[in-house]
Design a protein around this motif. Structure first.
Motif, short mmCIF file in Angstrom:
data_model
loop_
_atom_site.label_atom_id
_atom_site.label_comp_id
_atom_site.label_asym_id
_atom_site.label_seq_id
_atom_site.Cartn_x
_atom_site.Cartn_y
_atom_site.Cartn_z
N TYR A 56 87.24 36.15 26.70
CA TYR A 56 88.25 35.67 25.75
C TYR A 56 88.27 34.09 25.22
N THR A 57 88.72 34.01 24.10
CA THR A 57 89.06 32.54 23.78
C THR A 57 90.20 32.14 24.61
N ASP A 58 90.49 30.74 24.67
CA ASP A 58 91.67 30.39 25.48
C ASP A 58 93.05 30.79 25.00
N ARG A 59 93.17 31.21 23.77
CA ARG A 59 94.69 31.85 23.38
C ARG A 59 94.71 33.30 23.72
N LEU A 60 93.60 33.86 24.16
CA LEU A 60 93.32 35.43 24.24
C LEU A 60 93.53 36.22 23.04
N ASP A 61 93.35 35.49 21.91
CA ASP A 61 93.44 36.26 20.61
C ASP A 61 92.13 36.65 20.20
N GLY A 62 91.11 36.53 20.77
CA GLY A 62 89.76 36.52 20.35
C GLY A 62 88.83 36.58 21.51
N PHE A 63 87.53 36.53 20.77
CA PHE A 63 86.31 36.43 21.88
C PHE A 63 85.55 35.27 21.66
N ASN A 64 84.75 34.88 22.49
CA ASN A 64 83.82 33.57 22.34
C ASN A 64 82.61 34.10 21.97
N PHE A 65 82.21 35.11 21.29
CA PHE A 65 81.00 35.43 20.91
C PHE A 65 81.27 36.39 19.55
N GLU A 66 80.08 36.69 18.99
CA GLU A 66 80.12 37.21 17.75
C GLU A 66 79.27 38.80 18.19
N ARG A 67 79.90 39.73 17.47
CA ARG A 67 79.17 41.15 17.77
C ARG A 67 78.30 41.32 16.50
N VAL A 68 76.90 41.75 16.93
CA VAL A 68 76.12 41.58 15.78
C VAL A 68 75.27 43.25 15.85
N GLU A 69 75.22 43.97 14.89
CA GLU A 69 74.33 45.29 14.92
C GLU A 69 72.92 44.85 14.85
N MET A 70 71.96 45.61 15.80
CA MET A 70 70.57 45.30 15.85
C MET A 70 69.90 46.42 16.64
N ASP A 71 68.82 46.84 16.56
CA ASP A 71 68.08 47.95 17.34
C ASP A 71 67.65 47.36 18.27
N LEU A 72 67.39 48.16 19.56
CA LEU A 72 66.98 47.63 20.80
C LEU A 72 65.74 46.93 20.89
N LEU A 73 64.83 47.22 20.24
CA LEU A 73 63.42 46.32 20.41
C LEU A 73 63.76 44.86 19.63
N GLY A 74 64.62 45.08 18.37
CA GLY A 74 65.11 43.78 17.90
C GLY A 74 65.76 42.82 18.77
N ALA A 75 66.69 43.47 19.68
CA ALA A 75 67.54 42.58 20.26
C ALA A 75 66.61 41.89 21.57
N PHE A 76 65.52 43.05 22.20
CA PHE A 76 64.72 42.37 23.07
C PHE A 76 63.87 41.47 22.54
N ASP A 77 63.31 41.46 21.60
CA ASP A 77 62.35 40.12 20.85
C ASP A 77 63.34 39.17 20.78
N GLN A 78 64.60 39.36 20.44
CA GLN A 78 65.25 38.05 20.18
C GLN A 78 65.76 37.42 21.54
N ILE A 79 66.03 38.13 22.49
CA ILE A 79 66.20 37.70 23.84
C ILE A 79 65.00 36.88 24.45
N VAL A 80 63.66 37.46 24.23
CA VAL A 80 62.62 36.61 24.69
C VAL A 80 62.37 35.44 23.85
N ALA A 81 62.52 35.30 22.56
CA ALA A 81 62.59 34.38 21.79
C ALA A 81 63.64 33.29 22.13
N ASN A 82 64.83 33.71 22.72
CA ASN A 82 65.83 32.40 23.13
C ASN A 82 65.51 32.13 24.14
N ALA A 83 64.65 32.86 25.31
CA ALA A 83 64.36 32.42 26.62
C ALA A 83 63.58 31.04 26.49
N GLY A 84 62.56 31.04 25.43
CA GLY A 84 61.78 30.10 25.46
C GLY A 84 62.21 28.62 24.64
#
Length: 342
Positions: free
Chosen positions: A84-112
């Motif tokens: 949650y955010t500090d005020r408990l009125d939201g969250f500290n991340f975004e929700r994004v639609e993507m396919d599983l392989l696209g998510a995997f590729d982004q995860i690998v790219a972020n790791a580097g």
């Protein structure tokens, strides 16, 4: 383990995975977390992950559909701690639609890349996103009707929560550390809203909070009762329903497969549903009346002193006889009729 650190969870051998009956008797009946080292080390997906990330992606690509699902995307400043955010009125991340392989590729790219965002996609049913995957990667301890789910992400720290199903969590790639609290630690965990959650289950506001001892003074009691399960690729953790768990994935790229099921259900009705109904029927009655209903629940439901009609012949137990002898359906019909008549 350093002095004062939580004890590690008990480990047992893979022989308990022989079939459903053995697993229920040897593991599930005790309702205690258990680590099974090397439980899935022979899975093709684990062998691919141990070869390289490229080999793991190629293996997943054999089954992957273009179907999209929700992923959590967090700025680098949160370091993968989705909450949650500090005020408990939201969250500290975004929700994004993507396919599983696209998510995997982004995860690998972020790791580097230093300072890059983190991505986390969880609870994707393999039957929908990776059809055919489960046929090659299964454990005989889980009922055949139960399909696995896949969880992928960068390093993350998932807030402490519990589930209403029994769980086997199998590490495919990376490392996972589960910090576990027993179900009756609930009052010490300062649990948040039950109807405004990140992913369906309420979370502990105290677990993982830094410098909040004054705000959550009872959490120290939960910490003293915590235990830790550290899992490497091929390892599995059996986690009984209602055990609280905070899950830290420590590698740059992490993949987990889990199975959720109710090992003791003989029908569609769930204990969690019963608790919600009890909340509206009992929770705000006077304390003395709540105590009276507690005595009735203890006697007829929790049965700490044995069967409530043990003083009578079994033939005269009526609907309080064994549920599998047709009494499940009789009681359910009676409840449904009472609800319709309200």
């Amino acid at each position: 383990m350093s002095e004062g650190a939580p004890p590690d969870v008990i480990e047992i051998g893979t022989d308990v995975l022989a079939n459903e009956r053995v697993f229920r008797r040897a593991v599930m009946e005790a309702c205690q977390p258990i680590i099974i080292r090397g439980a899935v080390s022979n899975w093709p997906v684990v062998r691919a992950a141990q070869t390289s990330l490229e080999a793991l992606r190629a293996y997943l690509a054999r089954f992957a559909m273009s179907r999209r699902a929700e992923a959590f995307v967090g700025d680098s400043v949160i370091a993968g701690r989705y909450t949650y955010t500090d005020r408990l009125d939201g969250f500290n991340f975004e929700r994004v639609e993507m396919d599983l392989l696209g998510a995997f590729d982004q995860i690998v790219a972020n790791a580097g890349r230093a300072g890059s965002p983190t991505v986390y996609m969880g609870s994707a049913e393999t039957e929908a996103f990776l059809p055919g995957f489960s046929a090659e990667n299964r454990t005989p301890a889980v009922p055949a009707r139960i399909g696995p789910r896949i969880w992928i992400g960068n390093a993350s720290n998932i807030s402490c929560h519990n589930d209403t199903f029994d769980n086997i969590a199998c590490v495919i790639a990376g490392q996972r550390t589960f910090t576990l609290y027993p179900p009756d630690a609930v009052a010490d965990l300062y649990v948040g809203p039950v109807d405004y959650t990140m992913a369906g289950r309420p979370i502990s506001l105290a677990s993982g909070a830094v410098g909040q001892e004054a705000r959550y003074p009872r959490f120290a009691g939960a910490e003293r009762r915590a235990s830790v399960a550290r899992l490497m690729p091929g390892d599995a953790l059996y986690l009984p329903k209602l055990w609280w768990h905070q899950v830290e994935a420590t590698a740059p790229v992490n993949v987990l497969i889990n199975y959720w099921w109710d090992g003791w259900s003989i029908g569609p009705d769930a204990p969690d549903t019963t608790m919600l109904l009890a909340m509206i029927a009992i929770a705000e009655r006077p304390p003395a009346e709540r105590a009276a209903w507690k005595a009735m629940f203890d006697h007829y439901v929790f049965r700490s002193e044995g069967h409530p009609l043990a003083h009578m012949p079994e033939a005269r137990h009526g609907i309080l006889g064994p549920l599998r002898d047709g009494n499940y359906g009789l009681i359910r019909a009676r409840v449904m009729q009472l609800l319709r008549d309200i």
